[in-house]
Each structure stands twice: as structure tokens, then as C-alpha cells.
Design a protein around this motif. Structure first.
Motif, PDB file in Angstrom:
ATOM      1  N   GLY A  12       0.829  -1.210   0.000  1.00 46.69           N
ATOM      2  CA  GLY A  12       0.000   0.000   0.000  1.00 46.69           C
ATOM      3  C   GLY A  12       0.854   1.246   0.000  1.00 46.69           C
ATOM      4  O   GLY A  12       0.550   2.235  -0.678  1.00 46.69           O
ATOM      5  N   SER A  62      -7.140  11.149   2.625  1.00 41.94           N
ATOM      6  CA  SER A  62      -6.243  10.077   3.068  1.00 41.94           C
ATOM      7  C   SER A  62      -6.715   9.487   4.397  1.00 41.94           C
ATOM      8  O   SER A  62      -6.635   8.266   4.616  1.00 41.94           O
ATOM      9  CB  SER A  62      -4.816  10.603   3.202  1.00 41.94           C
ATOM     10  OG  SER A  62      -4.327  11.090   1.964  1.00 41.94           O
ATOM     11  N   TRP A  82       0.407   8.378   2.356  1.00 39.89           N
ATOM     12  CA  TRP A  82       0.076   9.693   1.801  1.00 39.89           C
ATOM     13  C   TRP A  82       0.095  10.759   2.893  1.00 39.89           C
ATOM     14  O   TRP A  82       0.561  11.885   2.671  1.00 39.89           O
ATOM     15  CB  TRP A  82      -1.290   9.638   1.120  1.00 39.89           C
ATOM     16  CG  TRP A  82      -1.206   9.169  -0.302  1.00 39.89           C
ATOM     17  CD1 TRP A  82      -0.155   9.309  -1.160  1.00 39.89           C
ATOM     18  CD2 TRP A  82      -2.225   8.479  -1.039  1.00 39.89           C
ATOM     19  NE1 TRP A  82      -0.449   8.753  -2.390  1.00 39.89           N
ATOM     20  CE2 TRP A  82      -1.711   8.239  -2.347  1.00 39.89           C
ATOM     21  CE3 TRP A  82      -3.508   8.033  -0.740  1.00 39.89           C
ATOM     22  CZ2 TRP A  82      -2.437   7.587  -3.335  1.00 39.89           C
ATOM     23  CZ3 TRP A  82      -4.244   7.384  -1.721  1.00 39.89           C
ATOM     24  CH2 TRP A  82      -3.711   7.160  -3.003  1.00 39.89           C
ATOM     25  N   LEU A  90      -1.697   2.495   2.348  1.00 34.86           N
ATOM     26  CA  LEU A  90      -1.918   3.524   1.333  1.00 34.86           C
ATOM     27  C   LEU A  90      -2.169   4.885   1.977  1.00 34.86           C
ATOM     28  O   LEU A  90      -1.497   5.877   1.686  1.00 34.86           O
ATOM     29  CB  LEU A  90      -3.105   3.121   0.452  1.00 34.86           C
ATOM     30  CG  LEU A  90      -3.448   4.025  -0.735  1.00 34.86           C
ATOM     31  CD1 LEU A  90      -2.423   3.857  -1.850  1.00 34.86           C
ATOM     32  CD2 LEU A  90      -4.855   3.703  -1.253  1.00 34.86           C
ATOM     33  N   ALA A 129       1.156   4.183  -2.833  1.00 32.04           N
ATOM     34  CA  ALA A 129       1.005   5.583  -2.415  1.00 32.04           C
ATOM     35  C   ALA A 129       2.194   6.419  -2.858  1.00 32.04           C
ATOM     36  O   ALA A 129       2.029   7.552  -3.339  1.00 32.04           O
ATOM     37  CB  ALA A 129       0.840   5.654  -0.899  1.00 32.04           C
TER      38      ALA A 129
END
Length: 406
Positions: A266, A289, A322, A318, A270
Motif C-alpha cells: 500500500g 487520506s 500519503w 496507502l 502511495a
């Protein structure tokens, strides 16, 4: 002074990011699994995660000043060398079969202290070496290298401890830290000299100056609050994955390695899509996010079904990546160069403090209620942070930076 990209040796920096995170991920997979097998107590995992950050929480007050005073590349190399030495000690005791839980915890504390120095040093080194408008892409690329290293390290670590031994995994970790140190040492760069010793303020004065700077900067305070929550979820998720895999999913070390690799995957996605996500989200970067993280936590906490758990872990990797990478870029853009080290360290004080305070409690919750409740409990601070992010997104400076960089 901005250093030319070629002079910085960015490839060497990427190699160092990759190998450092490869080593850390393989180490974490191996040591948390070994600790749980040794003690059969989730509480020890909570102590490992919580106490691991405690020394760095205190030393970060000084690390920020140190990074702003001394050569940031040399400090990065020194931090990796400390990791190498610490792993040599741990490897020795694993090899002679004299390992015990508290030795693991002490070595873990040393590794976390070195990480507390490495992160602000390397971030400040990068920030002083490139134009500010390039930082989102540069941090995304370096983060991708680190996360890919984490993905490979977690995957390989899970396989090695399943089919060979923990000692073999530790040997590979030691080698990766050593090579990462060499790679950083070979970076050629010309950095602006720091001001002379006689003209420096005292360390206490510099620390106080840094706190005044952040107190007067509402944008940075908001960013620190949001990134604190992202780090809390990320480190807690990683630290308790072994307990979750064994107790809730009823799976083996190989599946644990797969889970750890999935959260890293993930992060890889990202990092690869970081600039795209920035352009699409702009001032809603944090808000969107955080929603992704919230959904991931829900998936992991509600059902002991491997595909659902893997999907949730992927979303956690992910969203938290971010939050950590892109908001860090905003922080570096918004920070004056002479405060890069202190702001990175003060951010880490909040990040690590949240883990130190919460990890023992979360370990107790896992022991008494079940490992899945760890992830359900984490939904509470993320939900509160979403409400805060709605207001933070409309700050004028935040909108200006995100729109311009996009």
C-alpha cells in the motif's frame, strides 16, 4: 545554498533509503515474531512498541538542534552505523541462543534512537539540497524506495523465519544496514557551512527558539496533529500484526510476512501515485487520506477473513503513507531552512509520544479483548482527526502551498 542534483548523489540516497527500510522491516517482522514466540504474551509486544520510542521521545529535543548545527549527511551515516552495531549485538545473542525479551527490547530502543536521528537528518539534507517546488516529487520517490525496501524486507523476513531461522534474518538485516551506511558515505555534495561555534546560541536557546517558531505557525501545528495520527496507526498496525495474525486470523509466520508485505505494498502504491494524488486532492490531501485509513481499520477489525484483512491492511498502508509523505512535503515547503532539523524532530516527538503513551494500553486491550480491537480502537482518533482536517484544509497557507505544488 542549493546543491546540484548530480552532486547530491540522489541514487545513493535512494539505495540507502531502500536498504535501511529493508533492514528495519525484516528486523521488525523477525523480532516481533520471535518475541511473541518467546513470551506468548501480547503485553510484551506493547512494551516493545511503546518503550522503543521512549528514549527518542526525549532525545528528539536535542536531535533537532544537532541536525541544524552539524553536517546532516554525516549524521545520517552515523545513525545507520549505530543500527549496524546494534544488530551485530542482537545477532550474536541469537546465534549463541542466549536471547531474552528484555535484551530484545533494549536493542529495539537503540534502533529507534538511531532512527530518531536518521529521519530528521536525512530529511533536512534532502530539503537543503533541492528546490522547494521539487520536494513533493523527491520525497515521494525516496519514500517509494524506502517502502519498496520495506515490502521486500517484510516478505523475505517472513519466509526466512518460517523456513530457515531468525538468526539468518538478523544476519541479512545487519548487512543491509552496513551497506546503507556505505552508500550514504559515498554521496558527494557541497553543503553550506554552518555558522561558527563562537556565534552559536546555547542548545537550550535554540530549542526554545524552535518552540516559539512552531507556536507562531498554526499551519505546522495542524500538520503535526494530522501526521501524529497517521504515524500512530502505521506503527501500531505494524507492531501488533504478529499478534493479530496468530490470535485473530489463526495463521502462520508466512501469512504474517504476507500481511506485513501488504501494508508495505500500500505504501509503494502511495509513493508511486503521490504526485497524482496531490494534484487530485490539493488541499483535501489529509482529509481524503484519513478516510482511506478509517475504511482500512474497519476492514481489519470486523472479520477474521484473510482477503478482507489484507484489503484493510493495504488501505492502511496507502492512506498513512500519503499522510506521512505528502504532508511532510508541505511541512518542508512551509519551514524556513534554518529550522528544518528542529521541526522534523519536534514532529517526531509528537509521533513517537503518541505511540509511547498508547502502545502499552493497546497491548492490554489486545490481551484482554482480542487483537482485532486494536484496529477498532484506532478508529476513534482517526475519526476525530477527520473532523479537524475539514477545518485545516481551508487554511490559506495550506491551500496556497498545495495548489501551487500541484
Amino acid at each position: 545554498m542549493v546543491v546540484n542534483v548530480l552532486m547530491v548523489g540522489f541514487k545513493n540516497i535512494l539505495i540507502s533509503f531502500f536498504l535501511s527500510e529493508f533492514g528495519r522491516s525484516m528486523y521488525l517482522v523477525s523480532v516481533t515474531w520471535a518475541l511473541y514466540q518467546l513470551t506468548n504474551e501480547a503485553l510484551y509486544t506493547g512494551v516493545l512498541v511503546g518503550l522503543g520510542f521512549l528514549p527518542g521521545l526525549v532525545l528528539n529535543l536535542f536531535f533537532g538542534v544537532i541536525v541544524d548545527r552539524f553536517n546532516r549527511k554525516k549524521l545520517s551515516v552515523l545513525a545507520n552505523l549505530v543500527c549496524t552495531f546494534s544488530m551485530l549485538v542482537l545477532l550474536f545473542f541469537f546465534t549463541i541462543d542466549r536471547i531474552n525479551p528484555w535484551l530484545i527490547i533494549v536493542i529495539h530502543m537503540l534502533l529507534q534512537v538511531s532512527g530518531s536521528l536518521f529521519r530528521p537528518a536525512i530529511q533536512a539534507f534532502i530539503a537543503e539540497s533541492f528546490e522547494k517546488e521539487h520536494l513533493p516529487k523527491i520525497f515521494s520517490q525516496s519514500s517509494s524506495a524506502a517502502i519498496i525496501g520495506g515490502l521486500v524486507g517484510a516478505s523475505v523476513g517472513g519466509l526466512i523465519i518460517s523456513f530457515i531461522s531468525v538468526s539468518s534474518s538478523m544476519a541479512i538485516v545487519t548487512g543491509s544496514f552496513a551497506i546503507a551506511s556505505i552508500s550514504l558515505f559515498l554521496v558527494k555534495s557541497k553543503v553550506k557551512e554552518k555558522k561558527g561555534v563562537g556565534k552559536r546560541n546555547s542548545i537550550v536557546k535554540d530549542m526554545a527558539d524552535g518552540f516559539i517558531y512552531i507556536k507562531n505557525n498554526k499551519l505546522l501545528l495542524g500538520l503535526f496533529i494530522i501526521m501524529l495520527n497517521g504515524q500512530l496507526v502505521f506503527h501500531t498496525s505494524l507492531g501488533f500484526l504478529s499478534v493479530y495474525t496468530v490470535e485473530y486470523l489463526l495463521q502462520s509466520a508466512a501469512v504474517y510476512g504476507l500481511m506485513d508485505a501488504t501494508i508495505s505494498l500500500g505504501g509503494v502504491v502511495a509513493g508511486s501515485l503521490g504526485t497524482w494524488w496531490w494534484r487530485k486532492s490539493k488541499n483535501k490531501i489529509a482529509l481524503y487520506s484519513l478516510f482511506i485509513v478509517l475504511i482500512g481499520l474497519l476492514f481489519v477489525g470486523i472479520a477474521p477473513i484473510l482477503p478482507i484483512a489484507l484489503s484493510g491492511i493495504f488501505l492502511i498502508g496507502l492512506g498513512t503513507t500519503w499522510i506521512r509523505v505528502l504532508l511532510q512535503s508541505v511541512q518542508q515547503i512551509a519551514t524556513d531552512s534554518e529550522y528544518h532539523g528542529r521541526m522534523a524532530s519536534y514532529r517526531m516527538i509528537g509521533n513517537q509520544g503518541s505511540v509511547v503513551i498508547s502502545a502499552p494500553l493497546i497491548g492490554w486491550i489486545a490481551t484482554n479483548f482480542g487483537a482485532n480491537y486494536i484496529y477498532l480502537i484506532l478508529m476513534i482518533p482517526i475519526s476525530l482527526c477527520i473532523l479537524y482536517a475539514i477545518f485545516h484544509a481551508n487554511q490559506e497557507q495550506f491551500m496556497k502551498i498545495t495548489n501551487k505544488a500541484a
